[in-house]
Design a protein around this motif. Sequence first.
Motif, PDB file in Angstrom:
ATOM      1  N   GLY A  37       0.848  -1.194   0.000  1.00  0.00           N
ATOM      2  CA  GLY A  37       0.000   0.000   0.000  1.00  0.00           C
ATOM      3  C   GLY A  37       0.883   1.244   0.000  1.00  0.00           C
ATOM      4  O   GLY A  37       2.084   1.170   0.315  1.00  0.00           O
ATOM      5  N   GLY A  38       0.279   2.381  -0.377  1.00  0.00           N
ATOM      6  CA  GLY A  38       1.008   3.647  -0.320  1.00  0.00           C
ATOM      7  C   GLY A  38       1.426   3.971   1.108  1.00  0.00           C
ATOM      8  O   GLY A  38       2.463   4.604   1.339  1.00  0.00           O
ATOM      9  N   ASP A  39       0.649   3.500   2.062  1.00  0.00           N
ATOM     10  CA  ASP A  39       0.971   3.734   3.480  1.00  0.00           C
ATOM     11  C   ASP A  39       2.389   3.287   3.815  1.00  0.00           C
ATOM     12  O   ASP A  39       3.123   3.975   4.516  1.00  0.00           O
ATOM     13  CB  ASP A  39       0.020   2.935   4.388  1.00  0.00           C
ATOM     14  CG  ASP A  39      -1.355   3.574   4.488  1.00  0.00           C
ATOM     15  OD1 ASP A  39      -1.507   4.722   4.064  1.00  0.00           O
ATOM     16  OD2 ASP A  39      -2.271   2.907   5.007  1.00  0.00           O
ATOM     17  N   PHE A  54      -3.747  14.062   4.513  1.00  0.00           N
ATOM     18  CA  PHE A  54      -3.688  12.654   4.898  1.00  0.00           C
ATOM     19  C   PHE A  54      -2.795  12.491   6.136  1.00  0.00           C
ATOM     20  O   PHE A  54      -1.666  12.987   6.148  1.00  0.00           O
ATOM     21  CB  PHE A  54      -3.128  11.868   3.708  1.00  0.00           C
ATOM     22  CG  PHE A  54      -3.171  10.387   3.849  1.00  0.00           C
ATOM     23  CD1 PHE A  54      -4.328   9.739   4.261  1.00  0.00           C
ATOM     24  CD2 PHE A  54      -2.052   9.624   3.544  1.00  0.00           C
ATOM     25  CE1 PHE A  54      -4.369   8.360   4.370  1.00  0.00           C
ATOM     26  CE2 PHE A  54      -2.086   8.250   3.642  1.00  0.00           C
ATOM     27  CZ  PHE A  54      -3.243   7.611   4.060  1.00  0.00           C
ATOM     28  N   CYS A  98       0.029  16.565  -1.259  1.00  0.00           N
ATOM     29  CA  CYS A  98      -0.978  15.574  -1.597  1.00  0.00           C
ATOM     30  C   CYS A  98      -1.891  16.199  -2.655  1.00  0.00           C
ATOM     31  O   CYS A  98      -2.555  17.193  -2.384  1.00  0.00           O
ATOM     32  CB  CYS A  98      -1.759  15.227  -0.338  1.00  0.00           C
ATOM     33  SG  CYS A  98      -2.949  13.900  -0.544  1.00  0.00           S
ATOM     34  N   ASN A 112      -6.332  14.797   0.119  1.00  0.00           N
ATOM     35  CA  ASN A 112      -7.315  14.141   0.980  1.00  0.00           C
ATOM     36  C   ASN A 112      -7.294  14.892   2.305  1.00  0.00           C
ATOM     37  O   ASN A 112      -6.229  14.978   2.894  1.00  0.00           O
ATOM     38  CB  ASN A 112      -6.883  12.669   1.161  1.00  0.00           C
ATOM     39  CG  ASN A 112      -7.787  11.899   2.083  1.00  0.00           C
ATOM     40  OD1 ASN A 112      -8.806  12.398   2.520  1.00  0.00           O
ATOM     41  ND2 ASN A 112      -7.377  10.685   2.411  1.00  0.00           N
ATOM     42  N   ASP A 160       2.151  12.941  -3.274  1.00  0.00           N
ATOM     43  CA  ASP A 160       1.199  11.841  -3.130  1.00  0.00           C
ATOM     44  C   ASP A 160       0.075  12.059  -4.145  1.00  0.00           C
ATOM     45  O   ASP A 160      -0.805  12.892  -3.956  1.00  0.00           O
ATOM     46  CB  ASP A 160       0.668  11.836  -1.696  1.00  0.00           C
ATOM     47  CG  ASP A 160      -0.300  10.700  -1.432  1.00  0.00           C
ATOM     48  OD1 ASP A 160      -0.807  10.104  -2.398  1.00  0.00           O
ATOM     49  OD2 ASP A 160      -0.548  10.413  -0.245  1.00  0.00           O
ATOM     50  N   ALA A 218      -2.105   9.680  -5.127  1.00  0.00           N
ATOM     51  CA  ALA A 218      -2.928   8.472  -5.005  1.00  0.00           C
ATOM     52  C   ALA A 218      -4.228   8.579  -5.807  1.00  0.00           C
ATOM     53  O   ALA A 218      -4.749   7.578  -6.296  1.00  0.00           O
ATOM     54  CB  ALA A 218      -3.250   8.215  -3.526  1.00  0.00           C
ATOM     55  N   TYR A 219      -4.738   9.817  -5.954  1.00  0.00           N
ATOM     56  CA  TYR A 219      -6.043   9.998  -6.615  1.00  0.00           C
ATOM     57  C   TYR A 219      -5.908  10.624  -8.007  1.00  0.00           C
ATOM     58  O   TYR A 219      -6.862  11.198  -8.529  1.00  0.00           O
ATOM     59  CB  TYR A 219      -6.934  10.890  -5.732  1.00  0.00           C
ATOM     60  CG  TYR A 219      -7.213  10.292  -4.369  1.00  0.00           C
ATOM     61  CD1 TYR A 219      -8.205   9.325  -4.205  1.00  0.00           C
ATOM     62  CD2 TYR A 219      -6.474  10.672  -3.246  1.00  0.00           C
ATOM     63  CE1 TYR A 219      -8.453   8.763  -2.970  1.00  0.00           C
ATOM     64  CE2 TYR A 219      -6.719  10.114  -2.004  1.00  0.00           C
ATOM     65  CZ  TYR A 219      -7.709   9.160  -1.874  1.00  0.00           C
ATOM     66  OH  TYR A 219      -7.954   8.600  -0.649  1.00  0.00           O
ATOM     67  N   LEU A 227       4.044   9.051  -4.844  1.00  0.00           N
ATOM     68  CA  LEU A 227       3.312   7.915  -4.255  1.00  0.00           C
ATOM     69  C   LEU A 227       2.118   7.597  -5.145  1.00  0.00           C
ATOM     70  O   LEU A 227       1.343   8.481  -5.493  1.00  0.00           O
ATOM     71  CB  LEU A 227       2.836   8.275  -2.843  1.00  0.00           C
ATOM     72  CG  LEU A 227       2.026   7.219  -2.066  1.00  0.00           C
ATOM     73  CD1 LEU A 227       2.197   7.418  -0.560  1.00  0.00           C
ATOM     74  CD2 LEU A 227       0.551   7.177  -2.419  1.00  0.00           C
ATOM     75  N   THR A 256      -0.983   4.331  -5.694  1.00  0.00           N
ATOM     76  CA  THR A 256      -1.594   3.201  -4.991  1.00  0.00           C
ATOM     77  C   THR A 256      -2.481   2.387  -5.922  1.00  0.00           C
ATOM     78  O   THR A 256      -2.998   2.920  -6.908  1.00  0.00           O
ATOM     79  CB  THR A 256      -2.439   3.708  -3.807  1.00  0.00           C
ATOM     80  OG1 THR A 256      -3.089   2.584  -3.201  1.00  0.00           O
ATOM     81  CG2 THR A 256      -3.520   4.690  -4.243  1.00  0.00           C
ATOM     82  N   SER A 286      -5.101   1.041  -4.517  1.00  0.00           N
ATOM     83  CA  SER A 286      -6.310   0.978  -3.680  1.00  0.00           C
ATOM     84  C   SER A 286      -7.463   1.804  -4.212  1.00  0.00           C
ATOM     85  O   SER A 286      -8.582   1.672  -3.735  1.00  0.00           O
ATOM     86  CB  SER A 286      -6.001   1.508  -2.270  1.00  0.00           C
ATOM     87  OG  SER A 286      -5.006   0.754  -1.664  1.00  0.00           O
ATOM     88  N   LYS A 287      -7.203   2.697  -5.150  1.00  0.00           N
ATOM     89  CA  LYS A 287      -8.253   3.640  -5.540  1.00  0.00           C
ATOM     90  C   LYS A 287      -8.820   3.239  -6.901  1.00  0.00           C
ATOM     91  O   LYS A 287      -9.685   2.393  -6.956  1.00  0.00           O
ATOM     92  CB  LYS A 287      -7.700   5.075  -5.510  1.00  0.00           C
ATOM     93  CG  LYS A 287      -7.036   5.439  -4.167  1.00  0.00           C
ATOM     94  CD  LYS A 287      -7.988   5.307  -2.996  1.00  0.00           C
ATOM     95  CE  LYS A 287      -7.280   5.491  -1.663  1.00  0.00           C
ATOM     96  NZ  LYS A 287      -8.159   5.250  -0.515  1.00  0.00           N
ATOM     97  N   ARG A 309      -3.630  -4.623  -0.524  1.00  0.00           N
ATOM     98  CA  ARG A 309      -2.517  -3.792  -0.084  1.00  0.00           C
ATOM     99  C   ARG A 309      -1.326  -3.779  -1.046  1.00  0.00           C
ATOM    100  O   ARG A 309      -0.392  -4.571  -0.906  1.00  0.00           O
ATOM    101  CB  ARG A 309      -2.025  -4.222   1.324  1.00  0.00           C
ATOM    102  CG  ARG A 309      -3.085  -4.419   2.369  1.00  0.00           C
ATOM    103  CD  ARG A 309      -3.929  -3.183   2.625  1.00  0.00           C
ATOM    104  NE  ARG A 309      -3.141  -2.067   3.016  1.00  0.00           N
ATOM    105  CZ  ARG A 309      -3.236  -0.864   2.400  1.00  0.00           C
ATOM    106  NH1 ARG A 309      -4.063  -0.654   1.403  1.00  0.00           N
ATOM    107  NH2 ARG A 309      -2.502   0.133   2.817  1.00  0.00           N
TER     108      ARG A 309
END
Length: 372
Positions: free
Chosen positions: A96-98, A122, A166, A170, A197, A199-200, A225, A227, A229-230, A238
């Motif tokens: 995951g990006g986490d 985030f 980000c 988020n 980041d 991610a989106y 980053l 992911t 997940s999206k 993950r």
Amino acid sequence: MPLTKSEIQARNVLKSMKPYSPGKPIWEVQQELGLEHVVKLASNENPLGPSPKALEAINELLVHIHRYPDAQAVDLRETIAGRYGLASEQIIITNGGDELITLVSETFIEAGDEIIVPGPSFSEYVFGGQLMGAVIRTVALTEDYQYDVSAILEAVSERTKILYLCSPNNPTGTILRKSALTELLDALPPYVLVMLDSAYSHFVTEDDYSDGIEFVKAGYPVIVLQTFSKVYGLAGIRVGFGVASPAIIKEVLQVKEPFNVNVLAQAAAKAAILDDDHVRKSSLLVQEERLRMYQGFRELDLAYTPSMSNFILVELGEDAEQRYNELMRQGVIVRYGAAWGLPHHVRISIGTPEENQILLHALRQSIVTADR
Ligand SMILES: Cc1ncc(COP(=O)(O)O)c(C=O)c1O
């Protein structure tokens, strides 16, 4: 003899850290409130589900899970490299990006170093920094949740190690425009690593935007980053990745656990990133539904922040918490904004058209209930 009180001391820094508070899972709300149908619009997941090609890839590999995964995730890195026109040495695959945020924190932060975190944003950036004993410099977004480039630059000192950006952000859904990002990157001292980041990124329709990868290619000290997940719909398995110069990636690899990403996740991610049809459908759904939700909010007289992401920040006013709880009682889970210092807001993920209709209906009801 077992001690009644533990003598084992955790690190002092943990005392000041807040644990991550995830969106409530569906099963918990079903159990707590005795509801059968629950709609979850709280964690910015893909409402269409995983890429069907990823599911096929997982099924094929199930019989091989007695084997360790590829520690270098060569196949997946090469696939991503091919997609983005990168070298595979510029990519690290993470749980995951986490995990990328934690690894980057572990790699670069000495206790007392500073990180700059524009916010609200985030929470994991602050988490990673605190874990390593960093001094956190938060820089407020402007009133309409835009990045304040000059305030960010003013926060830079000789001890600044990482700047987190980000975009889309988020929980606000706002972006840092490419023009502003260029200005910022050109003005930063060369010892500041920028974690962008994105991610989106797949939900952005604004032209003046960058997911950051072109800046890595151009040689800026940026780590991007991303992911699965999206848009790719693989939050439960993950997997994410980072993109930076080979030199930065090499350093981060030093702190990575060898088998951080499991066999199924690697195969699913490879299939998902090649599944253009699923990516297109998923991002289109968000773009269309975003507009429909705006319309619904306007009809309810609710203020919202126009979003470039798969969630929308909505202002519910003084009794936002009460309305959030009322939505939950009606079987709709959204995210309450207090954790971001936004106690009058909720963040609502964009779901399927049906889910969004249920949300809008429940919101209307919550307003009626709160007004009583
Ligand atoms: C802005 C942002 N970055 C990174 C992540 C991490 O995602 P994951 O660890 O699921 O890849 C999230 C998850 O919600 C996020 O909102």
